[in-house]
Write an enzyme that holds these catalytic residues in place. Structure first.
Site, PDB file in Angstrom:
ATOM      1  N   HIS A   1       3.243   3.519  -8.993  1.00 46.28           N
ATOM      2  CA  HIS A   1       3.138   2.095  -9.330  1.00 46.28           C
ATOM      3  C   HIS A   1       4.417   1.598 -10.013  1.00 46.28           C
ATOM      4  O   HIS A   1       4.862   0.470  -9.767  1.00 46.28           O
ATOM      5  CB  HIS A   1       1.929   1.862 -10.239  1.00 46.28           C
ATOM      6  CG  HIS A   1       0.612   2.136  -9.563  1.00 46.28           C
ATOM      7  ND1 HIS A   1       0.275   1.569  -8.357  1.00 46.28           N
ATOM      8  CD2 HIS A   1      -0.446   2.914  -9.929  1.00 46.28           C
ATOM      9  CE1 HIS A   1      -0.932   1.988  -7.997  1.00 46.28           C
ATOM     10  NE2 HIS A   1      -1.382   2.798  -8.931  1.00 46.28           N
TER      11      HIS A   1
ATOM     12  N   ARG B   1       1.698  -5.036   6.147  1.00 44.07           N
ATOM     13  CA  ARG B   1       1.013  -4.016   5.350  1.00 44.07           C
ATOM     14  C   ARG B   1       1.786  -2.710   5.463  1.00 44.07           C
ATOM     15  O   ARG B   1       2.066  -2.233   6.560  1.00 44.07           O
ATOM     16  CB  ARG B   1      -0.426  -3.785   5.806  1.00 44.07           C
ATOM     17  CG  ARG B   1      -1.103  -2.702   4.955  1.00 44.07           C
ATOM     18  CD  ARG B   1      -2.590  -2.626   5.158  1.00 44.07           C
ATOM     19  NE  ARG B   1      -3.158  -1.666   4.204  1.00 44.07           N
ATOM     20  CZ  ARG B   1      -4.412  -1.664   3.781  1.00 44.07           C
ATOM     21  NH1 ARG B   1      -5.248  -2.600   4.219  1.00 44.07           N
ATOM     22  NH2 ARG B   1      -4.840  -0.774   2.927  1.00 44.07           N
TER      23      ARG B   1
ATOM     24  N   LEU C   1      11.978 -20.230  -4.085  1.00 44.36           N
ATOM     25  CA  LEU C   1      10.931 -19.345  -3.587  1.00 44.36           C
ATOM     26  C   LEU C   1       9.697 -19.416  -4.482  1.00 44.36           C
ATOM     27  O   LEU C   1       9.805 -19.389  -5.709  1.00 44.36           O
ATOM     28  CB  LEU C   1      11.448 -17.905  -3.540  1.00 44.36           C
ATOM     29  CG  LEU C   1      10.432 -16.810  -3.189  1.00 44.36           C
ATOM     30  CD1 LEU C   1       9.992 -16.923  -1.735  1.00 44.36           C
ATOM     31  CD2 LEU C   1      11.029 -15.428  -3.458  1.00 44.36           C
TER      32      LEU C   1
ATOM     33  N   TRP D   1     -11.170  -2.577  -8.991  1.00 43.21           N
ATOM     34  CA  TRP D   1     -11.811  -2.252 -10.266  1.00 43.21           C
ATOM     35  C   TRP D   1     -12.599  -0.949 -10.170  1.00 43.21           C
ATOM     36  O   TRP D   1     -12.957  -0.353 -11.189  1.00 43.21           O
ATOM     37  CB  TRP D   1     -12.739  -3.386 -10.701  1.00 43.21           C
ATOM     38  CG  TRP D   1     -12.031  -4.651 -11.075  1.00 43.21           C
ATOM     39  CD1 TRP D   1     -11.946  -5.797 -10.343  1.00 43.21           C
ATOM     40  CD2 TRP D   1     -11.307  -4.918 -12.291  1.00 43.21           C
ATOM     41  NE1 TRP D   1     -11.207  -6.747 -11.005  1.00 43.21           N
ATOM     42  CE2 TRP D   1     -10.810  -6.238 -12.214  1.00 43.21           C
ATOM     43  CE3 TRP D   1     -11.032  -4.162 -13.429  1.00 43.21           C
ATOM     44  CZ2 TRP D   1     -10.054  -6.814 -13.229  1.00 43.21           C
ATOM     45  CZ3 TRP D   1     -10.271  -4.731 -14.453  1.00 43.21           C
ATOM     46  CH2 TRP D   1      -9.797  -6.048 -14.340  1.00 43.21           C
TER      47      TRP D   1
ATOM     48  N   GLU E   1     -11.904  -5.155  -5.321  1.00 47.38           N
ATOM     49  CA  GLU E   1     -12.428  -3.807  -5.128  1.00 47.38           C
ATOM     50  C   GLU E   1     -11.681  -2.756  -5.943  1.00 47.38           C
ATOM     51  O   GLU E   1     -12.206  -1.659  -6.174  1.00 47.38           O
ATOM     52  CB  GLU E   1     -12.372  -3.425  -3.641  1.00 47.38           C
ATOM     53  CG  GLU E   1     -13.334  -4.199  -2.740  1.00 47.38           C
ATOM     54  CD  GLU E   1     -12.830  -5.583  -2.394  1.00 47.38           C
ATOM     55  OE1 GLU E   1     -13.646  -6.437  -1.996  1.00 47.38           O
ATOM     56  OE2 GLU E   1     -11.611  -5.839  -2.543  1.00 47.38           O
TER      57      GLU E   1
ATOM     58  N   ASP F   1       0.829  -1.203   0.000  1.00 50.56           N
ATOM     59  CA  ASP F   1       0.000   0.000   0.000  1.00 50.56           C
ATOM     60  C   ASP F   1       0.867   1.257   0.000  1.00 50.56           C
ATOM     61  O   ASP F   1       1.905   1.298   0.660  1.00 50.56           O
ATOM     62  CB  ASP F   1      -0.902  -0.017   1.238  1.00 50.56           C
ATOM     63  CG  ASP F   1      -2.057   0.955   1.132  1.00 50.56           C
ATOM     64  OD1 ASP F   1      -2.286   1.497   0.031  1.00 50.56           O
ATOM     65  OD2 ASP F   1      -2.723   1.189   2.153  1.00 50.56           O
TER      66      ASP F   1
ATOM     67  N   ARG G   1      -5.381  -2.625   8.637  1.00 48.19           N
ATOM     68  CA  ARG G   1      -6.471  -3.548   8.335  1.00 48.19           C
ATOM     69  C   ARG G   1      -5.979  -4.521   7.267  1.00 48.19           C
ATOM     70  O   ARG G   1      -4.986  -4.260   6.593  1.00 48.19           O
ATOM     71  CB  ARG G   1      -7.727  -2.803   7.868  1.00 48.19           C
ATOM     72  CG  ARG G   1      -7.499  -1.852   6.697  1.00 48.19           C
ATOM     73  CD  ARG G   1      -8.799  -1.162   6.277  1.00 48.19           C
ATOM     74  NE  ARG G   1      -8.566  -0.211   5.201  1.00 48.19           N
ATOM     75  CZ  ARG G   1      -8.317   1.080   5.378  1.00 48.19           C
ATOM     76  NH1 ARG G   1      -8.254   1.586   6.603  1.00 48.19           N
ATOM     77  NH2 ARG G   1      -8.122   1.876   4.345  1.00 48.19           N
TER      78      ARG G   1
ATOM     79  N   GLU H   1       1.038 -13.593  12.191  1.00 46.64           N
ATOM     80  CA  GLU H   1       1.484 -12.429  12.950  1.00 46.64           C
ATOM     81  C   GLU H   1       1.341 -11.200  12.056  1.00 46.64           C
ATOM     82  O   GLU H   1       1.783 -11.210  10.906  1.00 46.64           O
ATOM     83  CB  GLU H   1       2.940 -12.600  13.402  1.00 46.64           C
ATOM     84  CG  GLU H   1       3.179 -13.830  14.262  1.00 46.64           C
ATOM     85  CD  GLU H   1       2.370 -13.805  15.552  1.00 46.64           C
ATOM     86  OE1 GLU H   1       2.141 -12.698  16.088  1.00 46.64           O
ATOM     87  OE2 GLU H   1       1.954 -14.891  16.010  1.00 46.64           O
TER      88      GLU H   1
END
Length: 251
Positions: A41, A186, A135, A73, A71, A24, A192, A205
């Site tokens: 981006h 995040r 990985l 979109w 979401e 984010d 959230r 965690e």
């Protein structure tokens, strides 16, 4: 393991097997620099490259990145189109590098609203790296945790199941082939999980940072993993039931 870092590795600690990240802050990173959101981006893709490399070096087995939610979109069409194009170009230019580094690529999500060209390139990229045993990099795109659970339940209904258990749902989720995330990260300051891996994050965690995704680098990942090592992962047990090296007061 933490080369160049002042952090010490607690005795007996291993890297998390599976790290899941909501990336984010790309748009805010660009806005702070008076740049268009798409510039954020582009810079975010550089951060992806660095974190993938760092996870491979640290011995993380699975890295799952939330790139585009169901979401998303709702965002301006110009930004959505740019993100789809960026995804296409990344598949074109990055897959060979992943393959040469023994990294397996998987894409998690619906794909129903993707173009035929994008869907075909995803299939080719997954097939090209399918034999790699290093990985596992999963990109969640057009993905939502609620969609994942409903899709699994609908599969069970179609199979004629009348009694549904947790294990039956788990086996039909989009990431049934991977262990549940040990560490969820995040960036961007929000705290959230935003419909990401709702079922799978039950015992993960959680780690939140104010760093915007384009600024998240190897050192930031190391900081998150060090925080993870300070957690006592009991899974319903008491501290006394844990092996001594896993107790928080021993770390």
């Amino acid at each position: 393991m933490f080369s160049g870092s002042s952090k010490t590795v607690p005795e007996g600690c291993e890297p998390p097997r599976h790290v899941a990240i909501i990336m984010d802050g790309n748009g805010r990173w660009a806005k702070k620099r008076f740049l268009p959101r798409v510039a954020g981006h582009k810079r975010g893709l550089d951060a992806v490259r660095e974190v993938v490399k760092a996870c491979k070096e640290m011995g993380v087995g699975y890295l799952t990145l939330f790139a585009f939610s169901t979401e998303n979109w709702r965002r301006p069409q110009e930004e959505v189109s740019f993100l789809m194009d960026l995804f296409l170009r990344a598949l074109e230019h990055e897959v060979s590098k992943l393959h040469n580094n023994n990294i397996r690529l998987k894409v998690l999500g619906s794909r129903e609203r993707f173009s035929a060209d994008l869907s075909e390139r995803i299939d080719r990229a997954e097939a090209k790296t399918a034999g790699n045993d290093g990985l596992v990099l999963t990109i969640a795109a057009d993905y939502g945790g609620r969609w994942d659970i409903v899709h699994a339940v609908n599969q069970l209904i179609a199979e004629g199941q009348s009694t549904i258990t947790e294990s039956m749902v788990t086996e039909r989720l989009g990431m049934a082939w991977a262990p549940e995330p040990d560490l969820f990260i995040r960036t961007g300051g929000e705290q959230r999980i935003s419909n990401f891996l709702l079922w799978q994050l039950a015992y993960s965690e959680l780690y939140f940072t104010d760093l915007l995704w384009p600024d998240f680098d190897k050192a930031a990942l190391q900081e998150a993993i060090h925080s993870y090592w300070q957690r006592e992962r009991r899974f319903g047990r008491t501290s006394e039931q844990l092996p001594e090296h896993l107790r928080r007061d021993k770390l």
